[in-house]
Design a protein around this motif. Structure first.
Motif, mmCIF file in Angstrom:
data_model
loop_
_atom_site.group_PDB
_atom_site.id
_atom_site.type_symbol
_atom_site.label_atom_id
_atom_site.label_comp_id
_atom_site.label_asym_id
_atom_site.label_seq_id
_atom_site.Cartn_x
_atom_site.Cartn_y
_atom_site.Cartn_z
ATOM 1 N N SER A 126 0.823 -1.209 0.000
ATOM 2 C CA SER A 126 0.000 0.000 0.000
ATOM 3 C C SER A 126 0.857 1.259 0.000
ATOM 4 O O SER A 126 0.591 2.213 -0.757
ATOM 5 C CB SER A 126 -0.929 -0.007 1.220
ATOM 6 O OG SER A 126 -1.678 1.185 1.302
ATOM 7 N N ARG B 53 2.644 1.631 -3.517
ATOM 8 C CA ARG B 53 1.780 1.961 -4.662
ATOM 9 C C ARG B 53 1.385 3.433 -4.711
ATOM 10 O O ARG B 53 0.819 3.889 -5.700
ATOM 11 C CB ARG B 53 0.526 1.077 -4.652
ATOM 12 C CG ARG B 53 0.816 -0.378 -5.009
ATOM 13 C CD ARG B 53 -0.435 -1.145 -5.365
ATOM 14 N NE ARG B 53 -0.999 -0.701 -6.632
ATOM 15 C CZ ARG B 53 -2.283 -0.456 -6.840
ATOM 16 N NH1 ARG B 53 -3.163 -0.581 -5.841
ATOM 17 N NH2 ARG B 53 -2.732 -0.073 -8.014
ATOM 18 N N ARG C 109 4.847 1.432 -9.226
ATOM 19 C CA ARG C 109 4.203 0.151 -9.470
ATOM 20 C C ARG C 109 4.877 -0.912 -8.609
ATOM 21 O O ARG C 109 6.059 -0.806 -8.285
ATOM 22 C CB ARG C 109 4.289 -0.229 -10.941
ATOM 23 C CG ARG C 109 3.459 0.681 -11.848
ATOM 24 C CD ARG C 109 3.417 0.142 -13.259
ATOM 25 N NE ARG C 109 2.640 1.001 -14.131
ATOM 26 C CZ ARG C 109 2.398 0.736 -15.410
ATOM 27 N NH1 ARG C 109 2.893 -0.384 -15.950
ATOM 28 N NH2 ARG C 109 1.677 1.553 -16.142
ATOM 29 N N VAL C 110 4.119 -1.977 -8.291
ATOM 30 C CA VAL C 110 4.626 -2.982 -7.356
ATOM 31 C C VAL C 110 4.470 -4.376 -7.949
ATOM 32 O O VAL C 110 3.399 -4.752 -8.440
ATOM 33 C CB VAL C 110 3.889 -2.914 -6.000
ATOM 34 C CG1 VAL C 110 4.428 -3.984 -5.049
ATOM 35 C CG2 VAL C 110 4.031 -1.522 -5.385
ATOM 36 N N ALA D 207 -1.241 -5.744 -5.159
ATOM 37 C CA ALA D 207 -0.108 -5.288 -5.964
ATOM 38 C C ALA D 207 -0.500 -5.237 -7.431
ATOM 39 O O ALA D 207 -1.568 -5.714 -7.828
ATOM 40 C CB ALA D 207 1.088 -6.223 -5.757
ATOM 41 N N ASP D 208 0.389 -4.679 -8.256
ATOM 42 C CA ASP D 208 0.100 -4.562 -9.685
ATOM 43 C C ASP D 208 0.344 -5.877 -10.418
ATOM 44 O O ASP D 208 -0.437 -6.267 -11.289
ATOM 45 C CB ASP D 208 0.965 -3.459 -10.296
ATOM 46 C CG ASP D 208 0.630 -2.099 -9.727
ATOM 47 O OD1 ASP D 208 -0.453 -1.577 -10.050
ATOM 48 O OD2 ASP D 208 1.438 -1.571 -8.939
ATOM 49 N N ARG E 25 -2.733 -7.792 -11.915
ATOM 50 C CA ARG E 25 -3.785 -7.376 -10.998
ATOM 51 C C ARG E 25 -5.149 -7.436 -11.685
ATOM 52 O O ARG E 25 -5.326 -6.935 -12.784
ATOM 53 C CB ARG E 25 -3.490 -5.956 -10.531
ATOM 54 C CG ARG E 25 -4.427 -5.394 -9.472
ATOM 55 C CD ARG E 25 -3.796 -4.132 -8.890
ATOM 56 N NE ARG E 25 -4.663 -3.472 -7.941
ATOM 57 C CZ ARG E 25 -5.345 -2.359 -8.202
ATOM 58 N NH1 ARG E 25 -5.256 -1.799 -9.398
ATOM 59 N NH2 ARG E 25 -6.100 -1.810 -7.277
#
Length: 459
Positions: free
Chosen positions: A90, A93, A97-98, A118-119, A152
């Motif tokens: 959290s 982001r 991007r994660v 997450a992405d 995601r």
């Protein structure tokens, strides 16, 4: 691209573990031309503050979060780590991007990606697929269909192909010396893949059943670098089984002995593949402790758990260690399918006979999707298809469910060489901190012979 590598593991029990999985990703990303920074949350007193500061100072476009485990697989004292990972994602982001990956993530990728929000997620070994994912992200292209990548909001992904040549991890961005000081050892992997069929084990799911061996010269070079560049004096081989294939283990040990490196080490051993000559070569190469994944002293339970050895193998492996006066431990899992009061007492009786330095016992077996134990639990109604396995769920045989903790505690407390983490027999966080005051390198269980009577809540 600027990429921040984050190790989300904060667990210190029984000791902090170096993030070897993340270090395997550093070299291919650097080779691809990316600028890297590392944040290891294991030693951070205020993880969120440390994360915010690193994000502000480094300004990464992408953050890669490695999830080693999703919980401590210990019953009844279980701890889940996922809420902490969700907090990390959290925070990241907000500015980047994660991507989430690691062995823990790969156990339940769809569920975990949805939970931490997450992405992207990388399922399985990431050394080859992650640089390709980063390239597509940098191009603004959609990575849909890239093997091993879960996006995601998506529900499907193609399995990644296993890495054929396992390279050397790049530890240069990590504080290796701190793990040596506070954890007592560094970790080295010599192979991947597991051809065995233990009913609870996730290694075949994560690494496949086909074994892939690292070049011995690469392993020797890695060990030499740990000694000479990072001051490491003890290593733990993190292979699920060090001594299989036996020929490979012997070749590696002979090479280590020839190098005369100032190192001691230990590893997990299968007692069915321990000829006397191999143990002698291991000791000549610096081995000073052996860990057997025995799981039970009952022939019935060894069969039920899918173990590839017999009680006779366990006896012989123990005898070899006693004759050579090398410390050895047996790991026991209580509560599996078919466990009864009688089979539990068989395990205690066998351990009394073998007199190992230590016995580390767990009560209940963590259920993970895709394992034979998962199928057994479904068939028996222990769980159903709606059970949320992100939270720790344990299999305990119905025959001992009501008396397991009392029986194991009452028997273990009579014996000073037993450690039962979930029931706090001869172990607690305070005790672990105290034991690290001793000048010991390697597994803490080697100190069991220095303890007095057994305790439920020591120190």
């Amino acid at each position: 691209m600027k990429i921040l590598l984050v190790s989300a593991n904060r667990e210190h029990s029984p000791y902090p573990v170096f993030p070897i999985g993340l270090s395997y990703l550093a070299a291919p990303l650097a080779t691809a031309g990316h600028e890297l920074a590392v944040l290891d949350l294991c030693f951070e007193q205020k993880p969120e503050t440390a994360l915010e500061e690193r994000l502000a100072s480094f300004s990464p476009a992408l953050v890669v979060v490695s999830l080693r485990n999703i919980d401590n697989v210990t019953w009844p004292g279980c701890r889940s780590y996922l809420a902490g990972v969700r907090e990390v994602v959290s925070v990241c982001r907000r500015t980047a991007r994660v991507v989430v990956g690691g062995s823990g993530f790969s156990l339940m990728p769809r569920e975990i990606l949805a939970y931490v929000d997450a992405d992207y997620g990388v399922v399985g070994e990431g050394e080859e697929v992650l640089p390709r994912l980063v390239e597509l992200i940098g191009q603004g292209a959609c990575p849909s269909g890239l093997p091993g990548v879960l996006a995601r909001g998506a529900d499907a992904f193609q399995p990644a192909l296993p890495v054929e040549r396992i390279a050397t991890p790049d530890r240069n961005l990590f504080d290796v010396a701190r793990y040596q000081r506070q954890g007592g050892m560094a970790n080295v992997q010599t192979k991947r893949g597991c051809p065995f069929a233990c009913i609870y084990c996730t290694y075949p799911l994560l690494e496949g059943r086909r074994m892939r061996l690292r070049p011995i010269l690469d392993i020797i070079a890695e060990v030499r670098a740990l000694v000479e560049d990072h001051g490491v004096s003890y290593i733990y081989f993190v292979d699920d089984i060090f001594n299989y294939p036996t020929e490979f283990a012997e070749q590696l040990c002979r090479a280590m002995a020839a190098e005369r490196l100032a190192i001691n080490w230990s590893a997990f051993i299968n007692p069915a593949f321990m000829p006397p000559g191999l143990l002698d070569v291991m000791l000549a190469a610096g081995c000073d402790a052996v860990e057997y994944g025995t799981e039970s002293g009952s022939p019935v339970m060894l069969k039920n758990l899918g173990k590839a050895f017999t009680v006779a193998d366990v006896r012989e492996g123990s005898r070899l260690c006693r004759e050579r006066q090398v410390d050895f431990a047996h790991y026991i899992l209580f509560g599996g399918p078919g466990e009864t009061r009688e089979t539990i007492l068989e395990s205690f009786s066998l351990m009394d006979e073998l007199e190992p330095t230590a016995i580390i016992a767990m009560t209940g077996i963590r259920i993970f999707p895709g394992t034979p134990l998962h199928r057994t639990a479904l068939a028996e109604g222990v769980i159903d298809t709606t059970t949320n396995l992100l939270e720790p769920v344990f299999y305990i045989s119905s025959a001992v469910r009501d008396e397991l903790t009392e029986l194991v505690t009452s028997e273990a407390i009579k014996r000073k060489n037993w450690v039962v983490p979930g029931l706090e027999v001869n172990i607690s966080d305070a005790m672990l901190e105290a034991l690290r005051m001793f000048p010991v390198k390697g597994p803490l269980w080697k100190l069991m012979k220095r303890l007095g009577r057994s305790r439920i809540r020591p120190l």
